[in-house]
Design a protein around this motif. Structure first.
Motif, PDB file in Angstrom:
ATOM      1  N   ASN A  78       1.063  -1.110   0.037  1.00 41.73           N
ATOM      2  CA  ASN A  78       0.144   0.298   0.186  1.00 41.73           C
ATOM      3  C   ASN A  78       1.174   1.774   0.128  1.00 41.73           C
ATOM      4  N   MET A  79       1.741   1.439  -0.941  1.00 39.42           N
ATOM      5  CA  MET A  79       2.921   2.969  -0.650  1.00 39.42           C
ATOM      6  C   MET A  79       1.981   4.330  -1.432  1.00 39.42           C
ATOM      7  N   ASP A  80       0.759   4.106  -1.553  1.00 41.79           N
ATOM      8  CA  ASP A  80       0.311   4.988  -2.001  1.00 41.79           C
ATOM      9  C   ASP A  80      -0.649   5.834  -0.540  1.00 41.79           C
ATOM     10  N   ASN A  81      -0.368   4.738  -0.098  1.00 40.14           N
ATOM     11  CA  ASN A  81      -1.710   4.781   0.678  1.00 40.14           C
ATOM     12  C   ASN A  81      -1.140   4.172   2.215  1.00 40.14           C
ATOM     13  N   ILE A  82       0.170   4.399   2.665  1.00 37.30           N
ATOM     14  CA  ILE A  82       0.788   3.823   3.803  1.00 37.30           C
ATOM     15  C   ILE A  82      -0.274   4.273   4.936  1.00 37.30           C
ATOM     16  N   LYS A  83      -0.538   5.339   4.933  1.00 35.53           N
ATOM     17  CA  LYS A  83      -1.277   5.831   6.360  1.00 35.53           C
ATOM     18  C   LYS A  83      -2.632   5.481   6.658  1.00 35.53           C
ATOM     19  N   THR A  84      -3.784   5.138   5.804  1.00 32.67           N
ATOM     20  CA  THR A  84      -4.296   4.401   6.061  1.00 32.67           C
ATOM     21  C   THR A  84      -4.559   3.738   6.331  1.00 32.67           C
ATOM     22  N   ALA A  85      -3.285   2.785   5.180  1.00 35.81           N
ATOM     23  CA  ALA A  85      -2.942   0.870   5.509  1.00 35.81           C
ATOM     24  C   ALA A  85      -2.785   0.832   7.332  1.00 35.81           C
ATOM     25  N   TYR A  86      -1.615   1.653   8.155  1.00 36.55           N
ATOM     26  CA  TYR A  86      -1.780   1.686   9.521  1.00 36.55           C
ATOM     27  C   TYR A  86      -2.174   2.640  10.693  1.00 36.55           C
ATOM     28  N   THR A  87      -3.568   2.579  10.613  1.00 33.30           N
ATOM     29  CA  THR A  87      -4.551   3.395  11.184  1.00 33.30           C
ATOM     30  C   THR A  87      -4.889   2.165  12.059  1.00 33.30           C
ATOM     31  N   GLU A  88      -5.285   1.412  11.768  1.00 30.88           N
ATOM     32  CA  GLU A  88      -5.945   0.092  13.106  1.00 30.88           C
ATOM     33  C   GLU A  88      -4.556  -0.296  13.898  1.00 30.88           C
ATOM     34  N   LEU A  89      -3.219  -0.329  12.924  1.00 29.64           N
ATOM     35  CA  LEU A  89      -2.164  -0.701  13.770  1.00 29.64           C
ATOM     36  C   LEU A  89      -2.170   0.089  15.318  1.00 29.64           C
ATOM     37  N   SER A  90      -1.743   1.551  14.582  1.00 24.85           N
ATOM     38  CA  SER A  90      -1.434   2.920  15.136  1.00 24.85           C
ATOM     39  C   SER A  90      -3.061   2.705  15.922  1.00 24.85           C
ATOM     40  N   VAL A  91      -3.487   3.485  15.758  1.00 28.44           N
ATOM     41  CA  VAL A  91      -4.915   3.247  17.343  1.00 28.44           C
ATOM     42  C   VAL A  91      -4.933   1.518  18.090  1.00 28.44           C
ATOM     43  N   LEU A  92      -3.701   0.733  17.431  1.00 26.35           N
ATOM     44  CA  LEU A  92      -3.958  -0.475  19.361  1.00 26.35           C
ATOM     45  C   LEU A  92      -2.415  -0.245  19.737  1.00 26.35           C
ATOM     46  N   HIS A  93      -1.396   0.294  19.098  1.00 32.63           N
ATOM     47  CA  HIS A  93      -0.376   0.807  19.731  1.00 32.63           C
ATOM     48  C   HIS A  93      -0.327   1.697  20.451  1.00 32.63           C
ATOM     49  N   VAL A 137       7.954   6.986   6.498  1.00 32.21           N
ATOM     50  CA  VAL A 137       6.873   6.782   6.132  1.00 32.21           C
ATOM     51  C   VAL A 137       5.861   5.994   7.324  1.00 32.21           C
ATOM     52  N   VAL A 138       6.489   4.624   6.827  1.00 32.67           N
ATOM     53  CA  VAL A 138       5.751   3.991   7.953  1.00 32.67           C
ATOM     54  C   VAL A 138       6.120   4.204   9.371  1.00 32.67           C
ATOM     55  N   VAL A 139       6.585   5.011   9.922  1.00 32.31           N
ATOM     56  CA  VAL A 139       6.827   4.943  11.020  1.00 32.31           C
ATOM     57  C   VAL A 139       5.881   6.873  11.507  1.00 32.31           C
ATOM     58  N   SER A 140       6.266   7.122  11.083  1.00 31.80           N
ATOM     59  CA  SER A 140       4.935   8.361  10.834  1.00 31.80           C
ATOM     60  C   SER A 140       3.714   8.203  10.917  1.00 31.80           C
ATOM     61  N   ALA A 141       2.789   7.097   9.735  1.00 30.27           N
ATOM     62  CA  ALA A 141       1.751   6.612   9.843  1.00 30.27           C
ATOM     63  C   ALA A 141       1.071   5.069  10.962  1.00 30.27           C
ATOM     64  N   LEU A 142       2.545   4.712  11.890  1.00 32.77           N
ATOM     65  CA  LEU A 142       2.210   4.053  12.990  1.00 32.77           C
ATOM     66  C   LEU A 142       2.012   5.129  14.128  1.00 32.77           C
ATOM     67  N   GLY A 143       2.421   6.452  14.204  1.00 33.55           N
ATOM     68  CA  GLY A 143       2.516   7.397  14.971  1.00 33.55           C
ATOM     69  C   GLY A 143       1.394   8.214  14.391  1.00 33.55           C
ATOM     70  N   LYS A 144       0.599   8.275  13.844  1.00 33.73           N
ATOM     71  CA  LYS A 144      -0.465   8.698  13.374  1.00 33.73           C
ATOM     72  C   LYS A 144      -1.484   9.169  15.028  1.00 33.73           C
ATOM     73  N   GLN A 145      -1.262   7.963  15.377  1.00 37.31           N
ATOM     74  CA  GLN A 145      -2.738   8.471  16.237  1.00 37.31           C
ATOM     75  C   GLN A 145      -2.326   9.031  17.701  1.00 37.31           C
ATOM     76  N   TYR A 146      -1.120   9.661  18.020  1.00 38.32           N
ATOM     77  CA  TYR A 146      -1.141   9.951  18.717  1.00 38.32           C
ATOM     78  C   TYR A 146      -0.562  11.777  18.554  1.00 38.32           C
ATOM     79  N   HIS A 147      -0.428  11.968  16.911  1.00 36.00           N
ATOM     80  CA  HIS A 147      -0.912  13.572  17.089  1.00 36.00           C
ATOM     81  C   HIS A 147      -2.197  14.046  17.737  1.00 36.00           C
TER      82      HIS A 147
END
Length: 147
Positions: A78-93, A137-147
């Motif tokens: 999902n290289m064109d939409n990594i943030k959306t692909a990691y939404t669930e994992l971001s919330v979990l973490h 980009v992955v790290v940013s996506a995983l940390g998205k929930q924290y912002h």
């Protein structure tokens, strides 16, 4: 939004297609837990982590390292939409596991070192730059929930 050139996409896909997930995953998570011992607190239920040997021989750590690398497959696909692909994992973490988001950066640094050591001279500056862009980009996506 991140833009990827065809060459960058090729580098990422090629790199992941050749990775030995069991070897790289285990070494990466072990390195992170040894070099940054405060990260061990998230793995208290994985058994004894009192020494480098205990960590590197722990089958739970090895299995979770593999799981982490398979989690990166989601970003590769999902290289064109990594943030959306990691939404669930971001919330979990963030909400359930309460993981410090800086640990994602520490783990990505360890992954880069392990892959560079494995690839040797094939880990060119261009490969490193592309890989680190991908991980950022992955790290940013995983940390998205924290912002």
């Amino acid at each position: 939004m991140v833009e990827w050139s065809d060459k960058e996409r090729g580098i990422i896909n090629s790199l992941f297609s050749t990775l030995d997930y069991e070897d790289i995953g285990s070494k990466t998570l072990s390195r992170c837990l040894i070099v940054y011992p405060w990260t061990q607190r998230y793995f208290a239920n994985f058994g004894p982590l009192y020494s480098a040997e205990a960590i590197t021989t722990n089958p739970n750590i090895a299995a979770h390292g593999v799981k982490i690398l398979h989690g990166l497959d989601r970003a590769v696909k999902n290289m064109d939409n990594i943030k959306t692909a990691y939404t669930e994992l971001s919330v979990l973490h963030s909400d359930k596991l309460k993981v410090d988001p800086d640990n994602f950066t520490l783990l990505s640094d360890c992954l880069t070192i392990v892959i560079a050591a494995k690839m040797g001279s094939a880990f060119t500056p261009e490969t490193q730059a592309t890989f680190q862009k991908f991980l950022a980009v992955v790290v940013s996506a995983l940390g998205k929930q924290y912002h």
